[in-house]
Design an enzyme around this catalytic site. Structure first.
Site, PDB file in Angstrom:
ATOM      1  N   LYS A  52       3.951   5.922   3.138  1.00  0.00           N
ATOM      2  CA  LYS A  52       2.660   5.268   2.892  1.00  0.00           C
ATOM      3  C   LYS A  52       2.056   4.787   4.212  1.00  0.00           C
ATOM      4  O   LYS A  52       0.884   5.035   4.497  1.00  0.00           O
ATOM      5  CB  LYS A  52       2.832   4.070   1.953  1.00  0.00           C
ATOM      6  N   SER A  68       4.540  -0.593   1.725  1.00  0.00           N
ATOM      7  CA  SER A  68       5.590  -1.241   0.947  1.00  0.00           C
ATOM      8  C   SER A  68       5.660  -0.624  -0.437  1.00  0.00           C
ATOM      9  O   SER A  68       4.681  -0.082  -0.944  1.00  0.00           O
ATOM     10  CB  SER A  68       5.305  -2.749   0.848  1.00  0.00           C
ATOM     11  N   ASP A  69       6.832  -0.730  -1.054  1.00  0.00           N
ATOM     12  CA  ASP A  69       6.996  -0.285  -2.426  1.00  0.00           C
ATOM     13  C   ASP A  69       8.121  -1.073  -3.073  1.00  0.00           C
ATOM     14  O   ASP A  69       9.051  -1.511  -2.387  1.00  0.00           O
ATOM     15  CB  ASP A  69       7.300   1.220  -2.494  1.00  0.00           C
ATOM     16  N   THR A  70       8.016  -1.256  -4.385  1.00  0.00           N
ATOM     17  CA  THR A  70       9.012  -2.016  -5.136  1.00  0.00           C
ATOM     18  C   THR A  70       9.415  -1.230  -6.373  1.00  0.00           C
ATOM     19  O   THR A  70       8.556  -0.683  -7.069  1.00  0.00           O
ATOM     20  CB  THR A  70       8.435  -3.378  -5.570  1.00  0.00           C
ATOM     21  N   GLY A 105      10.958  -2.110  -0.399  1.00  0.00           N
ATOM     22  CA  GLY A 105      11.000  -1.580   0.956  1.00  0.00           C
ATOM     23  C   GLY A 105       9.701  -1.883   1.671  1.00  0.00           C
ATOM     24  O   GLY A 105       8.668  -2.094   1.043  1.00  0.00           O
TER      25      GLY A 105
END
Length: 187
Positions: A52, A68-70, A105
């Site tokens: 991203k 970011s990612d969750t 992350g």
């Protein structure tokens, strides 16, 4: 000092990043968000965050970009954003009375440096009745959240224990990101 770009349209990440006091712009990454199945879940979330940020850096080469990612993981199953109300109900039923992982992350990329990491937290839900789940779903809060809940909202009353970073559970490991931004940009 390089301009900061948040590569996300998440209102929670925007709200969290605002807590740093660092000015930033938003330019969401439009990429395939499929997790790489050949990586561990933590590495796959880190990889997605990096993809991203890197995609947005191409459009803003003189900036520092935060991706970011969750994900929510229960019994080795990844719970993304629910497709519909029944999917959200199934997710909440699977979380009821159990402990699950929230893996967030992040990646900070610039032309000078790349930093990426993950935060793994454990969240325990109390047992939920069908009426509690239905009432929660009626609020609409579950609609756009991984695992069909937001710790900072109405679902907070279901959570009996957390181990880890509260802000990472919301979607961004705030202190870690802030410390890395200071190192990159001397804020």
């Amino acid at each position: 000092m390089k301009r900061l770009i948040l590569a996300s349209k998440s209102p929670r990440r925007k709200e969290l990043l605002e807590k740093t006091g660092i000015p930033f712009d938003i330019d969401a990454a439009e990429i395939d968000e499929t997790l790489n199945p050949s990586l561990s879940l933590s590495d796959a979330v880190r990889d997605l965050s990096l993809r991203k940020a890197s995609a947005v850096l191409e459009r803003h080469p003189d900036a520092v970009v935060l991706g970011s990612d969750t994900i929510v993981v229960i019994d080795d199953m990844v719970l993304g954003k629910p497709k519909d109300r029944q999917d959200a109900k199934n997710m909440l039923e699977s979380l009821s009375g159990k402990t699950h992982q929230v893996i967030t992350g992040f990646a900070l990329v610039s032309d000078r440096k790349t930093v990426s990491d993950v935060s793994v937290s454990h969240v325990t839900f109390a047992p939920l009745s069908e009426a509690e789940i239905d009432t929660y779903l009626t609020s609409g809060e579950a609609d756009d959240k991984a695992g069909a809940y937001g710790i900072q909202g109405l679902a907070g009353k279901f959570i009996t224990r957390i181990e880890g970073d509260y802000y990472a559970i919301m979607g961004l490991p705030l202190s870690r990101v802030y410390q890395e931004l200071k190192n990159i940009n001397s804020y």
